[in-house]
Every structure is written in C-alpha cells, then in structure tokens.
Design an enzyme around this catalytic site. Structure first.
Site, PDB file in Angstrom:
ATOM      1  N   HIS A 101       1.044  -1.325   0.253  1.00  0.00           N
ATOM      2  CA  HIS A 101      -0.008   0.350   0.005  1.00  0.00           C
ATOM      3  C   HIS A 101       0.631   0.928  -0.268  1.00  0.00           C
ATOM      4  CE1 HIS A 101      -3.374   2.362   1.095  1.00  0.00           C
ATOM      5  NE2 HIS A 101      -2.298   3.320   1.874  1.00  0.00           N
ATOM      6  N   GLU A 102       2.061   1.978   1.129  1.00  0.00           N
ATOM      7  CA  GLU A 102       2.904   2.699   1.379  1.00  0.00           C
ATOM      8  C   GLU A 102       3.379   2.849  -0.153  1.00  0.00           C
ATOM      9  OE1 GLU A 102       1.560   4.549   3.285  1.00  0.00           O
ATOM     10  OE2 GLU A 102       0.625   3.508   4.207  1.00  0.00           O
ATOM     11  N   HIS A 117       1.938   4.622  -2.533  1.00  0.00           N
ATOM     12  CA  HIS A 117       2.367   5.503  -2.662  1.00  0.00           C
ATOM     13  C   HIS A 117       3.343   6.314  -3.050  1.00  0.00           C
ATOM     14  CE1 HIS A 117      -1.864   6.641  -0.887  1.00  0.00           C
ATOM     15  NE2 HIS A 117      -1.933   5.878   0.611  1.00  0.00           N
TER      16      HIS A 117
END
Length: 351
Positions: free
Chosen positions: A17-18, A21
């Site tokens: 997920h990170e 980003h």
C-alpha cells in the site's frame, strides 16, 4: 507462529500500500521523508537517499510521510518544488489513489497465482437427496452427475445453484447415471434463507447436497488473468456491500472485527495451507484498498475529497476546517478500532 504469520501478512499488505504512494509520489517529484511499516517508536531505520525506511513498534499500519504533508498537523506546509502540497490537485489525487490501487493489484496477483497453483472445485455429483424434496420426487439419486440445467452445460457444483435461482418455473435436468443420460423435469421449491449479511432472502432449491468429489483446475496464463480479474471484482463488490450494509444497519456493529480477529483468521488460513492463505490475503488486501477509499479525513479517501474540493472550487479548504475535520476523522478511526477490539474480546469470552 500464528501471530508471526498474521503480522507478516499485515506487514506485506501495508508495504505494498505504502509502496504505491511512494512510487506515485516519486514519479511526480515529491520527496518522501519517511517510509514506515508500523507506528510509534522506530525499532530500525535506514536512510536511503532522502528517505528514512523504518520498522516501528506498533505493526498495525504504516505510513509514507511526504515533504509538505503531515496528518498530525495539516497546517505544516512547504512550498518547495519537491513538496506534496505544491503539486496540482489531480497529481495529489493520483498519489493518494496509488496506495489502494497497489492493494487491488496485489489481490489480483495473488488470485492469478492461485489460478496457476490450482483452484479446487466440487464436481457436479449428487451426494444426497433430501426426502420429500423436488429432487426426491423427480427421482434424482445419489452419485448422479448433473450435466445440464435448462440446456446450460454444468461442470461444477457452484454452477447448479446459480442456474436454479436464475430460472423461472420448471427446470429440465440432464443427469448421467451409470454412463446413461437421463432427462428429469422438476419444480424447485422456494424457501426463506439468509444471505452472507444475515438478511432474509428467498431462493429456489431442489433438495440435493454435493458429493465430496473435487478436481483441481489449473488455469493458463490468459484464463488465469481473467479469473484474477473476476475474483478481484467479486471481492471488491462484497467489501463495498458489507460497508453499505453496516452503515445502513442491515449488518450489526457486532460483526466488526479487530486485530484479534485478523490474527485468528490468518492462523486458520495458514493452517489450511498456502492456497487458503493466498485467498485470505487477497481478500484482506482488497479490504484494505476499499477501506482506505472511504471519505474519512485520516484516510486516503478523505484527502481525495479535499483535493476534489480544491479542483472544483479553485481554492483549498481553510486550515481551521481541515484541522477540525481531520480530528473528527481520527476520532472515527479510533472508535472503529475500539469497537473491533471490543467485539474480539467479547467473542473470546463467549468461546
């Protein structure tokens, strides 16, 4: 071991997920100050370039801290060219969407891996026939193999219920019995049942159960991609519906689970084998992706709403409003976490 497996699964999902980003931020030239798996005190940190890569003490989440962005204090801004807040709203939205997208992509890849490893499917053999049921009255027998329903070829057990429920009136079956094809006509019975959300529904049944006769289906490259796409869509829709049912009260708040439930389900999946663990991890990854898209200020969805507001109005929300809404968002998240923990403890006490 169960706790270790659960934390590894959670950490991998958070990392992806990170990483979404991070990748989008770097693509648009935004400096990433910190990439952390976990919250709280940092247990390990290594600086690579301008980014501090860290493992923190509380492994229940993670974050990417970009230059010019601080959820704990929305007023902290930077106007350097490599800052998050000087990027155009559409660029910030892409950076925010990249995290949930990474979770959907990971689920897709896991489902694709499952398709290659082999998906176990029940064959369409009758295991038992209930007495005084339409199947019993029509003469269906144990070990019959259902070949067709209303002219539609049936290969696996999962197709039987779908075809019966979408049909109208009587149905025509073709079954294989002792290598002989037999035509059977019957009228399904309508019963009241519950769906996965506990809601009352009506469905058509004929009164048979499956024989435990399975085959493992190995998909090719293209078919595997189609299977992965279908399963990712199905899982996403199920999570969206679950949230909708929770918000409307159709599903009780007692169904919300916390970290203990996550550990428990992960342990069960890991004991069941790599395939079950992959299935659970894919579903959990979709769950993280969907939840992060909710319009709660502390989540990606909340930040996306702020940027959409700026795109539409041409101005950003006032600092006072952002601080207030962000505090409300964190309060909602903490309340949900406490509710999940309470439900987990309550379930443990009932066992």
């Amino acid at each position: 071991m169960s706790i270790i497996v659960a934390l590894l699964v959670l950490s991998v999902l958070i990392f992806f997920h990170e990483l979404g980003h991070f990748t989008a931020a770097r693509y648009f030239g935004v400096q990433v100050d910190v990439f952390s798996i976990g919250f709280g005190k940092r247990l390990w940190t290594k600086k690579i370039g301008k980014t501090e890569w860290s493992l923190s003490a509380i492994p229940l989440g993670g974050y990417v801290k970009m230059k010019g962005q601080d959820d704990s204090d929305p007023t902290k801004t930077s106007y350097n060219q490599d800052s998050y807040n000087v990027k155009r709203p559409w660029q910030r939205i892409i950076i925010l969407l990249a995290g949930p997208f990474a979770n959907f992509l990971m689920a897709f890849l896991l489902y694709w891996a499952i398709s290659i490893l082999g998906v176990p499917k029940l064959l369409a053999y009758v295991g038992s026939v209930g007495k005084e049921t339409p199947a019993f009255q029509a003469g269906l027998q144990k070990e019959d193999k259902i070949i067709q329903i209303n002219g539609t070829r049936i290969q696996y057990w999962e197709n039987i219920g779908k075809n019966i429920n979408t049909s109208k009136g009587d149905i025509a079956l073709v079954v294989q019995r002792n290598n002989i094809l037999v035509d059977i006509s019957l009228t399904p019975k309508v019963i009241e049942d519950q769906n996965m959300f506990g809601e009352k529904i009506h469905r058509r049944i004929i009164g048979i159960s499956a024989m435990n006769k399975k085959e493992t289906v190995h998909y090719g490259f293209i078919d595997g991609l189609d299977y992965a796409w279908t399963e990712t869509k199905k899982a996403s829709l199920m999570i969206f519906q679950s949230i909708q049912k929770l918000l409307t009260g159709a599903v009780g708040a007692d169904k919300v689970g916390g970290i203990i439930t996550i550990v428990d389900v992960t342990a069960q999946a890991s004991h069941a084998g790599i395939l079950a663990l992959f299935f659970f991890t894919a579903l959990f990854s979709v769950n993280l992706g969907v939840l992060n898209l909710l319009p709660i200020p502390a989540l990606d969805g909340g930040h996306i709403m702020f940027n959409l507001y700026e795109m539409i109005t041409g101005k950003s929300a006032s600092e006072k409003v952002m601080i207030y809404i962000t505090m409300v968002g964190w309060a909602l998240l903490i309340a949900l976490m406490m509710l999940g923990l309470y439900n987990d403890i309550h379930r443990l006490m009932e066992k």
